[in-house]
Scaffold this motif. Structure first.
Motif, short mmCIF file in Angstrom:
data_model
loop_
_atom_site.label_atom_id
_atom_site.label_comp_id
_atom_site.label_asym_id
_atom_site.label_seq_id
_atom_site.Cartn_x
_atom_site.Cartn_y
_atom_site.Cartn_z
N LYS A 212 1.28 -0.09 11.61
CA LYS A 212 0.26 0.74 12.30
C LYS A 212 -0.96 0.97 11.39
O LYS A 212 -2.11 0.82 11.80
N LEU A 213 -0.67 1.27 10.10
CA LEU A 213 -1.77 1.49 9.14
C LEU A 213 -2.55 0.19 8.88
O LEU A 213 -3.77 0.20 8.78
N LEU A 214 -1.82 -0.95 8.82
CA LEU A 214 -2.50 -2.24 8.64
C LEU A 214 -3.39 -2.54 9.84
O LEU A 214 -4.53 -3.02 9.69
N GLY A 215 -2.88 -2.27 11.05
CA GLY A 215 -3.68 -2.50 12.25
C GLY A 215 -4.95 -1.68 12.25
O GLY A 215 -6.04 -2.19 12.55
N GLU A 216 -4.83 -0.40 11.90
CA GLU A 216 -6.01 0.47 11.85
C GLU A 216 -7.02 -0.02 10.81
O GLU A 216 -8.23 0.06 11.02
N LEU A 217 -6.51 -0.53 9.68
CA LEU A 217 -7.39 -1.04 8.64
C LEU A 217 -8.16 -2.27 9.12
O LEU A 217 -9.37 -2.40 8.89
N TYR A 218 -7.45 -3.20 9.78
CA TYR A 218 -8.13 -4.40 10.30
C TYR A 218 -9.16 -4.04 11.36
O TYR A 218 -10.22 -4.67 11.45
#
Length: 952
Positions: A212-218
Motif C-alpha cells: 500500500k505504501l509502495l503504491g502511494e509512493l509510485y
C-alpha cells in the motif's frame, strides 16, 4: 544466688517465646503479601489484554479506561516492566484517535523507564516500541526529521534483538519519513527492504501495508498505473486477514487512487466496501473518509445532490469523531487523576500499616527488654565513667607532651633565628649598597615574622594546656586601652587608613594587663588586615555595668556569612582551607577570650560592615595591687609587622630597566624619510625587552621576583588578580606570573579570565604558589596555566622556564611572520580560519585601506581601537613586525606585483601602492629587493628575479 538464676531463666524464656511468636507472625504476613502481589499482577495483565482487545475493536475510550486500570495495579506493586508496556499501549490508544500530544507523553515516559533496565530484553523491545510511537507522533505532527531519528534508533534495537517483524515495521516507518521529506528514492529503498522481510516471515498484514505504501509512493511519483497495481495487490493480500483496521486503511488508499485515475465504475464498489468495513468496526475516522470519497465520486458523476448528502454525512462523522476524541482525552485526564489519588492513598496506607506494625513491635519488645536494658545501661554508665576518666588522663598526658613539644620546637626555632638575626644586623651596618640593603631588610623582616609566628603558636598551645594563669591588677582600664590603640592609630594614618576612636572613661578596674594587651592588639591588627586602604575604622569603648564593651568597626572585604562562621578557625580564609595562611591571630583572640572570661563576637551586616565586639570583665573576686598606667609600655612592633602589606624600602629601590614606552614614532606618512626610518628602528630597539606581569599579594615576594627578573625583562607588579587582570588588558605583557591564594581574585580565576579573553589568551601563564601537592599542580594545569612552580623556588629555574616559554612564543610569531612575508596578499585575504577578530581586521585593512596614501599608523590605531603601544605589542605577537614595517612591506609587495603583472609605469605602480614620492619609493624598493624598480621589471621579464628581500 538461686533466685537470681531463676529470674534470668524466666526472663530468657519469655524473650525466646516472644521471638518465636513474632517470627511465626512474620512468616504468615510474608505469605499473605506474596499472594496479594501475585493477584494484583494478574489483574494488571488481565486489564491490559482487555484494553488491547478493545483497541482492536476500535473502542478507544474503553481501551484507555482498561489500560489505566491495568497501570494502577502495576504501579501498586511497582512492576516496572508492566508499567512500560501499559504506557506504550496508552500512547497507541491516544495516537489512534489523533491525540498526538497526549500520546507523546506516554511514549516518552515509557522510554524514560526503559533506561532503568538497559539489558532486559523485554525492556529493550518496549524501548523500540516507544521510539516507534514517538516517531509516528512526530510524523503526524509534520516533523519528519525528528521522526526519522526515532525510527532509526528503534531499528538499531530491533537489529540487536534479531526481530525481522520489528525491522520490517521500522523500514516501513523510515520510508514514510523519507517520503514526507520528499526523498522518494530513499523511501522506495526502505519500503523494498520492509517487503523482503515481511515476505520472509510470511506476514500478510505487513506485506499488504508495505505494498500500500509502495503504491502511494509510485502515485506521488506520477506512475499511477504501477501504484494502482501495488495497492490492488495489497487489498487482495489483506482480504482474508482478521485485522479489519488495517484492511479498511488499505481499502481507503485504493479508493483514493481509483478516484485520481477517474475509474468511476470500479471505485463505487470499493467505496461501498470501505464504508461497510468502517461500519463493521465502528470507525468514525474511516466512515468520515469513506463518505468523503463517495462525495467526490458523486461530484465527478455530476450527481450534486447526492454529493451534498455524502459530504454532510462525512462532516457529521468528523464532528462525532472530534467529540469522541475530546471525551477520550477527558477520560485519560480523569484516569490519570484517579491514578494519582490511588497512589497517594496506597502510600498513605503503607505508612499507616508500617506505623501500626512498628507500634506493635515496640510494645512486644518493651516489656521483655526493660530489665535487660536497665542492666545494660548500668554496665554502659560504669564503662563510660571509666572511659572518661581514662580519656581525661590520656588527654592530660597528650597536652603535656604537646606543650613540651612546642616548647622544645620554640626553643629550637629561637636559637637559629637568633643566629640569623644577629649576623643580619651586622651585615646591614656593613653593606650600604641599595640592592644589598633591600635583600638584607627583606630577610630581617621575614625573620621577625617567623619569630612572631612561633610566639603566637606557643601562646595558643600554652592556653590549651592550661599553663597560662591570670595576673590581676587594678588600673585605669580606659587609659591603658588608649595607650594600646594609639600605636595602631598612628600606623593606620601613616598608611592611608581613616581611624576614629571614642574610648569612654572607666576609672579604676581590675584586669590582666598582658591579656588585655594581647586581645586588643590582635583585634586591632585583624581590623587593619581585613580593611581595604582609605576605608574608615572606628574604635568605640564604653562601660556597661560590670563589663567594658569594645567595638572595632570596619568595612569588610568580599566576605560571606559562611566565611564569618569559620573566621575564628585556624588555617581558614575565604571559603578555603589554606596551606599558606594560618589565620592564627583571630584563633588566638578566641582562646584568650575564653580563658579571660570575656565575651567575643564577630558581626557582618548587609552593608558589608564588619565588627569585632569584646566584652571585658572589670571585676574579679580576689584582691589585686594597683598599677600606674604610665609605667606600662606595651610593645606591638611584631603585631604591626604581621599587618604590613607595603614595605618602606620599596620606595627607595631603583631597579634598572623600568618599563619602556612601546609607542612607535608618530609620522603622518609611513617611511617618509631615512631619518624617520632610523627613529623607528630606535623605537623598536627600545621595545625589544619582554614585559612580564607579576601578580602576588605578598609585597616582599613581589619585590624579590622583580629584582631577579628586572635585569632581562620589564616587570609590572600587581597586588592581586583583579589588579593583574586590569594591567594585562592595558599593558598586554609577554608573560604572566601569578600566585594562587590572593584576595579579591585568586590565581586560578585570574588564569581562566586571561585564557578566555581573545585579546590575552596567547600570553603564557605561570602559576607560582606555596600549594605544592600534586593535586594542586594538576588543578593549576586544568585552569590552562602553561606551567606550575612551587614555593620555595629556584630563581634560575624560574628564569629558564620564562626563557623557554618566550622562546616558543617567538617561534610561533616567526612562523606567522614568514607566512606573511612569503605572500602577504594571498595569505591575508584567502585564509579561511582567522585566529581572532584582530587578525580578521588586519586582513581587511591590508587588502583595501593600506594602499591609500592617507593611510597611516594613526588610522590603523583608530580602526583597531588601540593605543600605539597596544597596537605595536599586538602586531609583534601576530606578525613579528611593527605597524610601519607591516604597512611598508604590504605596499612594496603590491608595487612588485604591479611591476611584474601589469603594463603600468613605475610612477603609477608607486601611486597605486600608496607611495606619494617616486624618489622615496625607488630608494626603499632598492633597499628591499636589492635593485631599482626598472631593473626588477627587466629581470622579471627575463625570468631571473631572485626576490632578495632585505630589512627595511
Amino acid at each position: 544466688m538461686k533466685k537470681n538464676i531463676l529470674f534470668f531463666y524466666i526472663l530468657l524464656s519469655v524473650i525466646i517465646a516472644n521471638s518465636l511468636e513474632a517470627h511465626e507472625k512474620q512468616v504468615y504476613r510474608s505469605n499473605d503479601i506474596k499472594i496479594s502481589i501475585d493477584s494484583i499482577r494478574h489483574l494488571s495483565r488481565s486489564y491490559n489484554l482487555k484494553g488491547n482487545q478493545a483497541r482492536l475493536n476500535t473502542k478507544f475510550k474503553e481501551a484507555i479506561q482498561l489500560h489505566h486500570k491495568a497501570l494502577r495495579y502495576a504501579q501498586e506493586i511497582s512492576d516496572t516492566t508492566a508499567i512500560i508496556i501499559i504506557n506504550n499501549n496508552l500512547g497507541t490508544d491516544l495516537r489512534r484517535i489523533d491525540a498526538f500530544d497526549e500520546a507523546g507523553i506516554y511514549f516518552l515516559y515509557a522510554l524514560k523507564l526503559t533506561q532503568q533496565h538497559p539489558k532486559n530484553k523485554t525492556c529493550r523491545k518496549s524501548r523500540a516500541i516507544a521510539l516507534n510511537g514517538l516517531g509516528n507522533v512526530q510524523l503526524s505532527l509534520g516533523d519528519c526529521t525528528k521522526a526519522l531519528k526515532y525510527f532509526k534508533q528503534a531499528l538499531d534495537i530491533e537489529v540487536q534483538l534479531k526481530s525481522n517483524l520489528g525491522q520490517a515495521i521500522d523500514y516501513n516507518n523510515m520510508g514514510a519519513a523519507y517520503a514526507c521529506m520528499g526523498k522518494k528514492q530513499e523511501a522506495l529503498i526502505n519500503y523494498k527492504k520492509s517487503l523482503d522481510l515481511n515476505q520472509q516471515i510470511k506476514s500478510n498484514v505487513g506485506i499488504a501495508l508495505t505494498k500500500k505504501l509502495l503504491g502511494e509512493l509510485y502515485v506521488q511519483k506520477g506512475e499511477q498505473t504501477k501504484g494502482l497495481k501495488y495497492i490492488r495487490e495489497a487489498a487482495m493480500t489483506i482480504k482474508q486477514s482478521k485485522d479489519i483496521w488495517h484492511k479498511v486503511m488499505v481499502q481507503e488508499a485504493l479508493c483514493k487512487v481509483l478516484l485520481d485515475l477517474n475509474q468511476l465504475d470500479a471505485v463505487q464498489k470499493e467505496i461501498d466496501s470501505l464504508i461497510q468495513g468502517a461500519q463493521g468496526i465502528n470507525s468514525l475516522k474511516y466512515l468520515e473518509k469513506g463518505y468523503f470519497c463517495q462525495a467526490i465520486l458523486y461530484e465527478k458523476q455530476r450527481k450534486f445532490e447526492l454529493a451534498l448528502h455524502a459530504i454532510r454525512k462525512s462532516n457529521t462523522y468528523k464532528d462525532t469523531r472530534l467529540k469522541d476524541k475530546n471525551e477520550a482525552k477527558i477520560i485519560d485526564l480523569e484516569s490519570r487523576y484517579e491514578l494519582m489519588k490511588a497512589n497517594e492513598r496506597y502510600h498513605s496506607l503503607l505508612k499507616e500499616k508500617a506505623l501500626i506494625l512498628k507500634e506493635h513491635a515496640v510494645k512486644m519488645w518493651t516489656s521483655s527488654l526493660a530489665g535487660l536494658l536497665s542492666f545494660l545501661f548500668l554496665i554502659y554508665f560504669i564503662f563510660l565513667y571509666v572511659s572518661k576518666k581514662r580519656y581525661a588522663q590520656k588527654m592530660s598526658e597528650i597536652s603535656f607532651i604537646k606543650t613540651s613539644f612546642f616548647n622544645n620546637v620554640a626553643h629550637e626555632f629561637r636559637t637559629p633565628l637568633s643566629l640569623i638575626k644577629g649576623p643580619l644586623n651586622n651585615l646591614l651596618e656593613k653593606y650600604h649598597d641599595e640592592e644589598d640593603q633591600t635583600y638584607l631588610n627583606m630577610m630581617k623582616r621575614n625573620t621577625d615574622r617567623l619569630t612572631f609566628f612561633v610566639e603566637r603558636l606557643l601562646t595558643i598551645t600554652k592556653i590549651d594546656s592550661g599553663k597560662v594563669k591570670m595576673k590581676i591588677v587594678t588600673l585605669d582600664l580606659a587609659q591603658y586601652i588608649v595607650s594600646i590603640v594609639k600605636e595602631f592609630v598612628e600606623y593606620g594614618e601613616r598608611n592611608g587608613y581613616c581611624i576614629s576612636t571614642s574610648i569612654a572613661p572607666t576609672g579604676l578596674c581590675q584586669a590582666d594587663v598582658s591579656m588585655i594587651e594581647s586581645l586588643i592588639s590582635n583585634i586591632s591588627a585583624s581590623a587593619l588586615k581585613y580593611t581595604p586602604r582609605k576605608e574608615k575604622i572606628s574604635i568605640i569603648g564604653k562601660r556597661q555595668g560590670d563589663w567594658y564593651r569594645l567595638d572595632i568597626i570596619n568595612k569588610s572585604p568580599d566576605m560571606s556569612q559562611t566565611d564569618l562562621k569559620n573566621l575564628l578557625k585556624q588555617f581558614y580564609l575565604k571559603g578555603r582551607l589554606l596551606k599558606d595562611n594560618t589565620n592564627i591571630g583571630l584563633a588566638l583572640i578566641k582562646r584568650i577570650s575564653d580563658l579571660y572570661g570575656a565575651k567575643f563576637a564577630v558581626h557582618l551586616t548587609e552593608e558589608q560592615v564588619f565588627s569585632f565586639t569584646i566584652m571585658l570583665p572589670i571585676k574579679f573576686k580576689h584582691r589585686a595591687e594597683q598599677v600606674d598606667v604610665s609605667t606600662l609600655h606595651p610593645n606591638r612592633n611584631l603585631v604591626l609587622l604581621d599587618v604590613q602589606e607595603e614595605i618602606a624600602d620599596i620606595a627607595k629601590i631603583k631597579i634598572r630597566n623600568e618599563i619602556q614606552k612601546e609607542e612607535e614614532p608618530k609620522s603622518n606618512e609611513i617611511g617618509r624619510t631615512d631619518q624617520e626610518s632610523k627613529k623607528e628602528g630606535n623605537a623598536n630597539n627600545l621595545s625589544t625587552r619582554k614585559t612580564i606581569l607579576v601578580a602576588e599579594d605578598n609585597s616582599d615576594m613581589r619585590l624579590y621576583i622583580k629584582i631577579i627578573l628586572s635585569k632581562k625583562y620589564d616587570v609590572i607588579l600587581a597586588k592581586d588578580g583583579v589588579d593583574g587582570y586590569k594591567l594585562s588588558q592595558s599593558k598586554l605583557p609577554d608573560l604572566i606570573i601569578s600566585d594562587v591564594m590572593m584576595p579579591n581574585m585568586d590565581g586560578y580565576e585570574f588564569c581562566d579570565k586571561i585564557k578566555n579573553n581573545k585579546k590575552t589568551k596567547h600570553i603564557p601563564f605561570i602559576i607560582l604558589s606555596a600549594l605544592s601537592d600534586k593535586n594542586d599542580e594538576l588543578n593549576g594545569l586544568r585552569h590552562h596555566a602553561n606551567d606550575y612552580i612551587s614555593k620555595p623556588f629556584s630563581s634560575e629555574k624560574l628564569q629558564l622556564k620564562i626563557h623557554n616559554l618566550l622562546e616558543v612564543q617567538e617561534q610561533v610569531q616567526k612562523q606567522v611572520e614568514d607566512k606573511i612575508l612569503l605572500n602577504p596578499n594571498n595569505i591575508l585575504v584567502k585564509e579561511k580560519e582567522p585566529s581572532d577578530e584582530f587578525v580578521c581586521l588586519l586582513k581587511e585593512v591590508l587588502s583595501k585601506d593600506v594602499f591609500s596614501p592617507d593611510f597611516t599608523v594613526e588610522v590603523l590605531c583608530k580602526k583597531a581601537n588601540m593605543s600605539r603601544s597596544q597596537l605595536y605589542r599586538r602586531l609583534k605577537i601576530v606578525t613579528g613586525m611593527s605597524a610601519a614595517e607591516l604597512i611598508k612591506t604590504t605596499r612594496l609587495h603590491q608595487a612588485e606585483n604591479l611591476l611584474v603583472n601589469s603594463q603600468c609605469s613605475i610612477g603609477e605602480a608607486a601611486t597605486l601602492s600608496g607611495f606619494n614620492e617616486l624618489s622615496y619609493f625607488t630608494r626603499i624598493f632598492k633597499r628591499h629587493y636589492g635593485m631599482t624598480p626598472s631593473m626588477y621589471r627587466i629581470q622579471a621579464q627575463k625570468g631571473n628575479t631572485q626576490h632578495k628581500e632585505k630589512t627595511i
